[in-house]
Design a protein around this motif. Structure first.
Motif, PDB file in Angstrom:
ATOM      1  N   PRO A  26       0.987  -1.174  -0.215  1.00 46.45           N
ATOM      2  CA  PRO A  26       0.046   0.055  -0.071  1.00 46.45           C
ATOM      3  C   PRO A  26       0.981   1.252  -0.148  1.00 46.45           C
ATOM      4  CG  PRO A  26      -0.148  -1.001   2.248  1.00 46.45           C
ATOM      5  CD  PRO A  26       0.977  -1.886   1.277  1.00 46.45           C
ATOM      6  N   SER A  27       1.131   1.864  -1.120  1.00 45.82           N
ATOM      7  CA  SER A  27       2.068   2.946  -1.326  1.00 45.82           C
ATOM      8  C   SER A  27       1.884   4.216  -0.455  1.00 45.82           C
ATOM      9  CB  SER A  27       2.051   3.276  -2.784  1.00 45.82           C
ATOM     10  OG  SER A  27       2.592   2.432  -3.652  1.00 45.82           O
ATOM     11  N   VAL A  28       0.575   4.382  -0.510  1.00 46.29           N
ATOM     12  CA  VAL A  28      -0.049   5.679   0.416  1.00 46.29           C
ATOM     13  C   VAL A  28       0.365   5.594   1.588  1.00 46.29           C
ATOM     14  CG1 VAL A  28      -2.249   5.200   0.577  1.00 46.29           C
ATOM     15  CG2 VAL A  28      -1.531   7.534   0.102  1.00 46.29           C
ATOM     16  N   LEU A  29       0.357   4.348   2.182  1.00 42.02           N
ATOM     17  CA  LEU A  29       0.508   4.251   3.653  1.00 42.02           C
ATOM     18  C   LEU A  29       2.253   4.646   3.990  1.00 42.02           C
ATOM     19  CD1 LEU A  29      -1.642   1.121   4.517  1.00 42.02           C
ATOM     20  CD2 LEU A  29      -2.323   3.609   5.130  1.00 42.02           C
ATOM     21  N   PHE A  30       2.767   4.120   3.054  1.00 42.35           N
ATOM     22  CA  PHE A  30       4.215   4.517   3.360  1.00 42.35           C
ATOM     23  C   PHE A  30       4.613   5.717   3.198  1.00 42.35           C
ATOM     24  CE2 PHE A  30       4.314  -0.227   2.984  1.00 42.35           C
ATOM     25  CZ  PHE A  30       5.169  -0.551   3.812  1.00 42.35           C
ATOM     26  N   ILE A  31       3.843   6.514   2.359  1.00 40.87           N
ATOM     27  CA  ILE A  31       4.154   7.938   2.263  1.00 40.87           C
ATOM     28  C   ILE A  31       3.595   8.660   3.488  1.00 40.87           C
ATOM     29  CG2 ILE A  31       3.487  10.117   0.887  1.00 40.87           C
ATOM     30  CD1 ILE A  31       3.512   8.529  -1.634  1.00 40.87           C
ATOM     31  N   ALA A  32       2.590   8.101   3.852  1.00 37.51           N
ATOM     32  CA  ALA A  32       1.897   9.079   5.257  1.00 37.51           C
ATOM     33  C   ALA A  32       2.929   8.342   6.549  1.00 37.51           C
ATOM     34  CB  ALA A  32       0.638   8.417   5.585  1.00 37.51           C
ATOM     35  N   ALA A  33       3.451   7.407   6.595  1.00 37.44           N
ATOM     36  CA  ALA A  33       4.259   7.038   7.409  1.00 37.44           C
ATOM     37  C   ALA A  33       5.757   7.793   7.435  1.00 37.44           C
ATOM     38  CB  ALA A  33       4.922   5.331   7.314  1.00 37.44           C
ATOM     39  N   GLY A  34       6.080   8.204   6.297  1.00 37.66           N
ATOM     40  CA  GLY A  34       7.226   9.153   6.289  1.00 37.66           C
ATOM     41  C   GLY A  34       6.810  10.528   6.915  1.00 37.66           C
ATOM     42  N   PHE A  35       5.633  10.976   6.582  1.00 36.31           N
ATOM     43  CA  PHE A  35       5.154  12.064   7.150  1.00 36.31           C
ATOM     44  C   PHE A  35       4.938  12.128   8.517  1.00 36.31           C
ATOM     45  CE2 PHE A  35       2.074  12.899   3.058  1.00 36.31           C
ATOM     46  CZ  PHE A  35       3.290  13.172   2.397  1.00 36.31           C
ATOM     47  N   ILE A  36       4.695  10.816   9.018  1.00 38.64           N
ATOM     48  CA  ILE A  36       4.671  10.628  10.494  1.00 38.64           C
ATOM     49  C   ILE A  36       5.728  10.618  11.166  1.00 38.64           C
ATOM     50  CG2 ILE A  36       3.646   9.086  12.337  1.00 38.64           C
ATOM     51  CD1 ILE A  36       1.358   8.595  10.375  1.00 38.64           C
ATOM     52  N   VAL A  37       6.846   9.801  10.700  1.00 31.84           N
ATOM     53  CA  VAL A  37       8.096   9.725  11.095  1.00 31.84           C
ATOM     54  C   VAL A  37       8.774  11.158  11.250  1.00 31.84           C
ATOM     55  CG1 VAL A  37      10.593   8.867  10.563  1.00 31.84           C
ATOM     56  CG2 VAL A  37       8.520   7.482  10.342  1.00 31.84           C
ATOM     57  N   TYR A  38       8.481  12.032  10.506  1.00 32.90           N
ATOM     58  CA  TYR A  38       8.861  13.288  10.395  1.00 32.90           C
ATOM     59  C   TYR A  38       8.515  14.178  11.577  1.00 32.90           C
ATOM     60  CZ  TYR A  38       9.789  18.137   9.446  1.00 32.90           C
ATOM     61  OH  TYR A  38      10.507  19.627   9.783  1.00 32.90           O
ATOM     62  N   GLY A  39       7.131  13.879  11.655  1.00 30.63           N
ATOM     63  CA  GLY A  39       6.327  14.740  12.788  1.00 30.63           C
ATOM     64  C   GLY A  39       7.013  14.097  13.892  1.00 30.63           C
ATOM     65  N   GLY A  48      -0.440  21.372   8.531  1.00 31.19           N
ATOM     66  CA  GLY A  48      -1.631  22.039   9.232  1.00 31.19           C
ATOM     67  C   GLY A  48      -2.937  21.463   8.384  1.00 31.19           C
ATOM     68  N   VAL A  49      -4.071  21.933   8.723  1.00 33.29           N
ATOM     69  CA  VAL A  49      -5.193  21.608   7.917  1.00 33.29           C
ATOM     70  C   VAL A  49      -5.056  21.428   6.406  1.00 33.29           C
ATOM     71  CG1 VAL A  49      -7.760  21.967   7.615  1.00 33.29           C
ATOM     72  CG2 VAL A  49      -6.791  21.900   9.908  1.00 33.29           C
ATOM     73  N   LEU A  50      -4.454  22.674   5.706  1.00 34.39           N
ATOM     74  CA  LEU A  50      -4.119  22.637   4.418  1.00 34.39           C
ATOM     75  C   LEU A  50      -3.364  21.436   3.748  1.00 34.39           C
ATOM     76  CD1 LEU A  50      -4.680  24.343   1.531  1.00 34.39           C
ATOM     77  CD2 LEU A  50      -2.458  25.405   2.240  1.00 34.39           C
ATOM     78  N   PHE A  51      -2.377  21.220   4.511  1.00 36.26           N
ATOM     79  CA  PHE A  51      -1.525  20.236   4.186  1.00 36.26           C
ATOM     80  C   PHE A  51      -2.128  18.747   4.132  1.00 36.26           C
ATOM     81  CE2 PHE A  51       1.192  16.566   5.416  1.00 36.26           C
ATOM     82  CZ  PHE A  51       2.179  16.538   4.603  1.00 36.26           C
ATOM     83  N   ILE A 153       6.967  16.114  -2.843  1.00 36.10           N
ATOM     84  CA  ILE A 153       7.549  17.582  -3.182  1.00 36.10           C
ATOM     85  C   ILE A 153       6.809  18.442  -2.324  1.00 36.10           C
ATOM     86  CG2 ILE A 153       7.634  19.440  -4.934  1.00 36.10           C
ATOM     87  CD1 ILE A 153       8.359  17.243  -7.026  1.00 36.10           C
ATOM     88  N   TYR A 154       5.529  18.285  -2.096  1.00 36.73           N
ATOM     89  CA  TYR A 154       4.736  19.257  -1.283  1.00 36.73           C
ATOM     90  C   TYR A 154       5.176  18.822   0.160  1.00 36.73           C
ATOM     91  CZ  TYR A 154       0.733  21.319   1.022  1.00 36.73           C
ATOM     92  OH  TYR A 154      -0.117  22.219   1.634  1.00 36.73           O
ATOM     93  N   PHE A 155       5.323  17.805   0.555  1.00 36.81           N
ATOM     94  CA  PHE A 155       5.851  17.618   1.764  1.00 36.81           C
ATOM     95  C   PHE A 155       7.117  18.327   1.980  1.00 36.81           C
ATOM     96  CE2 PHE A 155       8.943  14.945   4.023  1.00 36.81           C
ATOM     97  CZ  PHE A 155       8.668  14.729   5.310  1.00 36.81           C
ATOM     98  N   LEU A 156       8.147  18.037   1.244  1.00 39.49           N
ATOM     99  CA  LEU A 156       9.354  18.744   1.424  1.00 39.49           C
ATOM    100  C   LEU A 156       9.361  20.309   1.432  1.00 39.49           C
ATOM    101  CD1 LEU A 156      11.565  16.184  -0.922  1.00 39.49           C
ATOM    102  CD2 LEU A 156      11.639  16.572   1.589  1.00 39.49           C
ATOM    103  N   PHE A 157       8.293  20.862   0.522  1.00 40.76           N
ATOM    104  CA  PHE A 157       7.982  22.099   0.325  1.00 40.76           C
ATOM    105  C   PHE A 157       7.573  22.846   1.717  1.00 40.76           C
ATOM    106  CE2 PHE A 157       5.097  25.693  -0.091  1.00 40.76           C
ATOM    107  CZ  PHE A 157       6.021  26.770  -0.851  1.00 40.76           C
ATOM    108  N   VAL A 158       6.774  21.884   2.504  1.00 38.29           N
ATOM    109  CA  VAL A 158       6.178  22.378   3.752  1.00 38.29           C
ATOM    110  C   VAL A 158       7.325  22.121   4.911  1.00 38.29           C
ATOM    111  CG1 VAL A 158       4.639  21.688   5.554  1.00 38.29           C
ATOM    112  CG2 VAL A 158       3.801  21.800   3.272  1.00 38.29           C
ATOM    113  N   VAL A 159       8.243  21.248   4.908  1.00 32.48           N
ATOM    114  CA  VAL A 159       8.779  21.023   5.963  1.00 32.48           C
ATOM    115  C   VAL A 159      10.410  21.637   5.853  1.00 32.48           C
ATOM    116  CG1 VAL A 159       7.828  18.889   6.758  1.00 32.48           C
ATOM    117  CG2 VAL A 159       9.916  18.696   5.352  1.00 32.48           C
TER     118      VAL A 159
END
Length: 160
Positions: A26-39, A48-51, A153-159
């Motif tokens: 499940p590709s999208v779960l691993f992308i979300a996991a990357g966001f969570i690891v960053y957090g 934020g809500v927009l992200f 790219i959007y994740f990297l732009f935000v962080v």
């Protein structure tokens, strides 16, 4: 600590791209996991809500792209719902039956078998539908790959 955090994030993103070829991942779960690891390592404050709203829209787009690409590929070459289901099953089973070639052969064989059994189509027509399922699968990989790149790219732009 930075190296560990970013190494984990990159590994998760790489696994997400492997999931393009092996749909059982499940590709999208691993992308979300990357966001969570960053957090967890840094902060969830940039998200934020927009992200999350934009990322959820991308997730919906990913699921839609998968289904629509397969459907359009099969339908364009004269396939039916049976061909779509056969192709989908072939995409999931193929890599396990024939480890490398099954990725490409799975959707073709699945669509052909479904069209032959369910609709008793002539072999030549069933093969054409199988080819359509391969076209749909490849276009799905390309579309989902682009969406995943945009998400990252959007994740990297935000962080950054």
């Amino acid at each position: 600590m930075d190296i560990l955090a970013w190494a984990l994030i990159i590994i998760l993103f790489v696994i997400a791209f492997i999931g393009l070829i092996y749909p059982i991942i499940p590709s999208v779960l691993f992308i979300a996991a990357g966001f969570i690891v960053y957090g967890l390592f840094y902060s969830f404050e940039p998200f934020g809500v927009l992200f999350w709203s934009i990322q959820i829209l991308f997730v919906i787009l990913l699921f839609g792209a998968d289904y629509i690409s397969n459907m359009v590929g099969v339908k364009k070459y004269g396939g039916t719902k049976a061909g779509i289901w056969g192709s989908t099953i072939g995409i999931l089973v193929g890599p396990f039956v024939i480890p490398v070639a099954g990725i490409l052969l799975g959707p073709i064989v699945g669509a052909i078998i479904a069209e032959l059994i369910v609709h008793r189509r002539p072999f030549k027509e069933a093969v054409l539908v199988g080819f359509g399922s391969l076209v749909g699968f490849i276009s799905s990989i390309i579309t989902k790959g682009i969406v995943q790149v945009v998400m990252i790219i959007y994740f990297l732009f935000v962080v950054l």
